[in-house]
Write a protein that holds these residues in place. Structure first.
Motif, PDB file in Angstrom:
ATOM      1  N   ARG A 129       0.823  -1.204   0.000  1.00 31.11           N
ATOM      2  CA  ARG A 129       0.000   0.000   0.000  1.00 31.11           C
ATOM      3  C   ARG A 129       0.860   1.257   0.000  1.00 31.11           C
ATOM      4  O   ARG A 129       1.913   1.306   0.612  1.00 31.11           O
ATOM      5  CB  ARG A 129      -0.909   0.027   1.226  1.00 31.11           C
ATOM      6  N   LYS A 130       0.343   2.281  -0.694  1.00 30.00           N
ATOM      7  CA  LYS A 130       0.990   3.580  -0.648  1.00 30.00           C
ATOM      8  C   LYS A 130       0.781   4.176   0.741  1.00 30.00           C
ATOM      9  O   LYS A 130      -0.315   4.085   1.310  1.00 30.00           O
ATOM     10  CB  LYS A 130       0.366   4.487  -1.711  1.00 30.00           C
ATOM     11  N   ARG A 131       1.796   4.772   1.319  1.00 26.58           N
ATOM     12  CA  ARG A 131       1.708   5.282   2.690  1.00 26.58           C
ATOM     13  C   ARG A 131       0.933   6.601   2.712  1.00 26.58           C
ATOM     14  O   ARG A 131       1.498   7.684   2.605  1.00 26.58           O
ATOM     15  CB  ARG A 131       3.099   5.445   3.283  1.00 26.58           C
ATOM     16  N   VAL A 132      -0.374   6.455   2.861  1.00 30.23           N
ATOM     17  CA  VAL A 132      -1.265   7.623   2.860  1.00 30.23           C
ATOM     18  C   VAL A 132      -1.188   8.316   4.219  1.00 30.23           C
ATOM     19  O   VAL A 132      -1.257   7.654   5.260  1.00 30.23           O
ATOM     20  CB  VAL A 132      -2.714   7.192   2.576  1.00 30.23           C
ATOM     21  N   PRO A 133      -1.034   9.638   4.263  1.00 29.80           N
ATOM     22  CA  PRO A 133      -0.993  10.366   5.542  1.00 29.80           C
ATOM     23  C   PRO A 133      -2.395  10.462   6.160  1.00 29.80           C
ATOM     24  O   PRO A 133      -3.174  11.373   5.855  1.00 29.80           O
ATOM     25  CB  PRO A 133      -0.464  11.746   5.141  1.00 29.80           C
ATOM     26  N   LEU A 134      -2.730   9.511   7.024  1.00 31.19           N
ATOM     27  CA  LEU A 134      -4.095   9.408   7.549  1.00 31.19           C
ATOM     28  C   LEU A 134      -4.515  10.634   8.348  1.00 31.19           C
ATOM     29  O   LEU A 134      -5.684  11.032   8.314  1.00 31.19           O
ATOM     30  CB  LEU A 134      -4.232   8.150   8.400  1.00 31.19           C
ATOM     31  N   ASN A 135      -3.596  11.240   9.092  1.00 27.61           N
ATOM     32  CA  ASN A 135      -3.965  12.444   9.849  1.00 27.61           C
ATOM     33  C   ASN A 135      -4.403  13.557   8.903  1.00 27.61           C
ATOM     34  O   ASN A 135      -5.362  14.298   9.186  1.00 27.61           O
ATOM     35  CB  ASN A 135      -2.788  12.914  10.703  1.00 27.61           C
ATOM     36  N   SER A 136      -3.718  13.671   7.786  1.00 25.03           N
ATOM     37  CA  SER A 136      -4.092  14.682   6.795  1.00 25.03           C
ATOM     38  C   SER A 136      -5.429  14.348   6.159  1.00 25.03           C
ATOM     39  O   SER A 136      -6.247  15.231   5.890  1.00 25.03           O
ATOM     40  CB  SER A 136      -3.007  14.786   5.712  1.00 25.03           C
ATOM     41  N   VAL A 137      -5.665  13.049   5.908  1.00 27.75           N
ATOM     42  CA  VAL A 137      -6.949  12.621   5.339  1.00 27.75           C
ATOM     43  C   VAL A 137      -8.082  12.951   6.302  1.00 27.75           C
ATOM     44  O   VAL A 137      -9.140  13.456   5.908  1.00 27.75           O
ATOM     45  CB  VAL A 137      -6.926  11.113   5.018  1.00 27.75           C
ATOM     46  N   ARG A 138      -7.882  12.680   7.600  1.00 27.51           N
ATOM     47  CA  ARG A 138      -8.923  12.997   8.590  1.00 27.51           C
ATOM     48  C   ARG A 138      -9.180  14.503   8.657  1.00 27.51           C
ATOM     49  O   ARG A 138     -10.334  14.932   8.775  1.00 27.51           O
ATOM     50  CB  ARG A 138      -8.506  12.482   9.972  1.00 27.51           C
ATOM     51  N   ALA A 139      -8.140  15.302   8.578  1.00 27.59           N
ATOM     52  CA  ALA A 139      -8.311  16.757   8.613  1.00 27.59           C
ATOM     53  C   ALA A 139      -9.092  17.229   7.391  1.00 27.59           C
ATOM     54  O   ALA A 139     -10.011  18.066   7.512  1.00 27.59           O
ATOM     55  CB  ALA A 139      -6.949  17.443   8.667  1.00 27.59           C
ATOM     56  N   PHE A 140      -8.732  16.704   6.215  1.00 29.63           N
ATOM     57  CA  PHE A 140      -9.460  17.073   4.999  1.00 29.63           C
ATOM     58  C   PHE A 140     -10.925  16.671   5.096  1.00 29.63           C
ATOM     59  O   PHE A 140     -11.827  17.469   4.805  1.00 29.63           O
ATOM     60  CB  PHE A 140      -8.824  16.403   3.779  1.00 29.63           C
TER      61      PHE A 140
END
Length: 307
Positions: A2-13
């Protein structure tokens, strides 16, 4: 891999997009607005796309971001659910329930009935949210939604009920016209409600459409006080300000208490409401019990029609 998606940034968005506000997202995530903005910029850099169009103090989603918001919200919901189950808190999941409906349906129809459900299911941790717009409704994170449009969201959509639109007035106003319903429709002040979103297929009438259907001509058909909420328009009618086209669901309590009375026939086209719920409800006993109670309540309601 998996591509290392920045989950904290996803939650903020996702929080900023769902709330249409960076400050509200910050409150929800317990961080500062600056931190939310920073996380969103990080995600934009990571994806190499713009997620928001910023206009003064307002943020609007780009078309690409809007097209993917629902799937992102659902993915975060799945993660949260998995974490709850992994932590052994399935009992909490079974007893929690969140329901959303329009502000008018929530306050005028659902709230007067909730005591009955809460007395039946005292262990349920119940949360009620209301919405003003269709966009707000479709991005809210709730277990159940009651909507009066055919939603295209990826969820279970079940017809719930149909309501009529019928002219009503206060008993005092009707008496002032000697009980002459035709005179009321021809001469009384018309109270208008400006809806915040489109109803299904334009079925719900306004005064020009209603009066035209029953052959009543008025040169002032577009005049009269206007309200952007059904609740305040109903309050105006109860105070004798004028006559309104009442939605049977919303005027049910006022008619039962004798505060509003019908002055003519219902419009020949009814409006339909739908119940939106997740596809998978295994183990969600509170969710299923509320659905069962709601359908039972509708069946015993004289002012609506079961679909």
């Amino acid at each position: 891999m998996r591509k290392r998606v920045p989950l904290n940034s996803v939650r903020a968005f996702e929080a900023a997009a769902r709330n249409a506000s960076v400050s509200k997202a910050a409150d929800e995530l317990c961080v500062t607005p600056t931190a939310v903005s920073h996380q969103i910029r990080q995600l934009e850099d990571f994806l190499q796309v713009r997620l928001f169009v910023r206009r003064n103090n307002r943020i609007d989603l780009t078309p690409e971001a809007r097209a993917n918001l629902l799937r992102i919200s659902q993915a975060l919901d799945l993660i949260d659910t998995a974490m709850v189950e992994l932590g052994g808190s399935q009992e909490d999941l079974r007893s929690q329930l969140s329901v959303a409906a329009s502000t008018s349906v929530t306050s005028l129809w659902l709230m007067p009935k909730l005591n009955e459900y809460m007395a039946r299911e005292p262990e349920v941790d119940f949360s009620v949210r209301s919405f003003l717009t269709r966009k707000e409704a479709e991005t809210q994170d709730t277990d159940l939604k009651i909507c009066n449009w055919r939603c295209e969201m990826d969820c279970q959509v079940e017809p719930l009920l149909e309501e009529e639109t019928i002219p009503v007035a206060s008993p005092a106003l009707k008496a002032r016209f000697g009980g002459d319903d035709r005179a009321l429709l021809s001469q009384a002040t018309l109270v208008h409600v400006d809806r915040a979103y489109d109803v299904q297929e334009g079925a719900e009438p306004d005064w020009p459409r209603y009066l035209g259907e029953f052959g009543i001509a008025r040169p002032d058909v577009k005049h009269g006080p206007r309200f952007n909420q059904s609740g305040t328009a109903i309050d105006a009618a109860k105070a004798g300000v004028g006559i309104i086209l009442g939605r049977s669901l919303l005027i049910e309590e006022a008619r039962r208490r004798g505060e509003l009375v019908a002055i003519s026939e219902p419009y020949p086209v009814r409006s339909r409401y739908y119940l939106l719920s997740p596809w998978r409800t295994e183990g969600r006993t509170a969710l299923q019990s509320f659905k069962d109670w709601l359908i039972e309540t509708v069946r015993h309601n004289d002012h609506v029609h079961v679909v």
